[in-house]
Design a protein around this motif. Structure first.
Motif, short mmCIF file in Angstrom:
data_model
loop_
_atom_site.label_atom_id
_atom_site.label_comp_id
_atom_site.label_asym_id
_atom_site.label_seq_id
_atom_site.Cartn_x
_atom_site.Cartn_y
_atom_site.Cartn_z
N GLU A 47 -15.55 -0.13 -5.86
CA GLU A 47 -16.44 -0.11 -4.70
C GLU A 47 -16.49 1.29 -4.09
OE1 GLU A 47 -16.02 -3.22 -1.75
OE2 GLU A 47 -15.34 -4.60 -3.32
N ILE A 48 -15.35 1.92 -3.96
CA ILE A 48 -15.30 3.27 -3.39
C ILE A 48 -16.05 4.24 -4.29
CG2 ILE A 48 -13.75 5.21 -2.87
CD1 ILE A 48 -11.72 3.02 -1.91
N SER A 50 -10.93 -3.49 -8.00
CA SER A 50 -12.20 -3.79 -7.35
C SER A 50 -12.46 -2.83 -6.19
CB SER A 50 -12.22 -5.22 -6.84
OG SER A 50 -12.22 -6.13 -7.91
N ALA A 51 -11.44 -2.56 -5.41
CA ALA A 51 -11.59 -1.64 -4.28
C ALA A 51 -11.93 -0.23 -4.78
CB ALA A 51 -10.31 -1.61 -3.45
N ILE A 84 -7.35 -6.68 -7.38
CA ILE A 84 -7.82 -6.34 -6.02
C ILE A 84 -7.97 -4.82 -5.88
CG2 ILE A 84 -7.08 -6.26 -3.59
CD1 ILE A 84 -5.82 -9.08 -4.11
N HIS A 85 -6.97 -4.08 -6.34
CA HIS A 85 -7.02 -2.63 -6.21
C HIS A 85 -8.08 -2.02 -7.11
CE1 HIS A 85 -3.73 -1.61 -3.42
NE2 HIS A 85 -3.38 -2.85 -3.70
N ARG A 119 0.82 -1.22 0.00
CA ARG A 119 0.00 0.00 0.00
C ARG A 119 0.86 1.27 0.00
NH1 ARG A 119 -2.59 -3.47 3.67
NH2 ARG A 119 -4.55 -4.29 2.85
#
Length: 121
Positions: free
Chosen positions: A92-93, A88-89, A85-86, A31
């Motif tokens: 969502e945000i 998808s995140a 993964i990033h 991150r």
């Protein structure tokens, strides 16, 4: 007997591509901030150079090349997983922010769900 220059070039290109992919994967998994524009430029340039270098390869390849390509493939798959993964995140945000903005702008006459349902028709 000296190494074929095309193979030496190819291995150098693989080194640079692996370095860029590893750097991106590590930054994503830890991150850490990452300059996506720069990393994409490096990966794109490496892939273009790799494509050109493959065209000039001799018929007989060195024995280390299949292992190098398998290693690169594994690193690319790991990188793909982290990017997925990033992404998808981020999606969502964006969806949460979109809903919140729609609800904040609404005066209560229409629900956000009704507005978005109507707009999608």
């Amino acid at each position: 007997m000296s190494a074929n220059p095309a193979l030496v070039t190819l291995h150098g290109l693989l080194d640079r591509l692996e370095e860029a992919v590893e750097e991106e994967t590590a930054a994503l998994s830890q991150r850490r901030p990452l300059d996506f524009e720069e990393i994409n430029r490096r990966k794109s340039r490496s892939l273009l150079e790799l494509t050109r270098a493959i065209r000039s390869l001799p018929e007989a390849l060195d024995g280390a090349l299949p292992a190098r390509l398998a290693s690169l493939r594994g690193k690319l798959l790991e990188n793909q997983d982290m990017l997925s993964i990033h992404l998808s995140a981020a999606q969502e945000i964006a969806a949460i922010l979109g809903r919140e903005m729609g609800e904040a702008d609404s005066d209560g006459t229409y629900s956000f769900a009704q507005v978005t349902r109507h707009a999608s028709r």
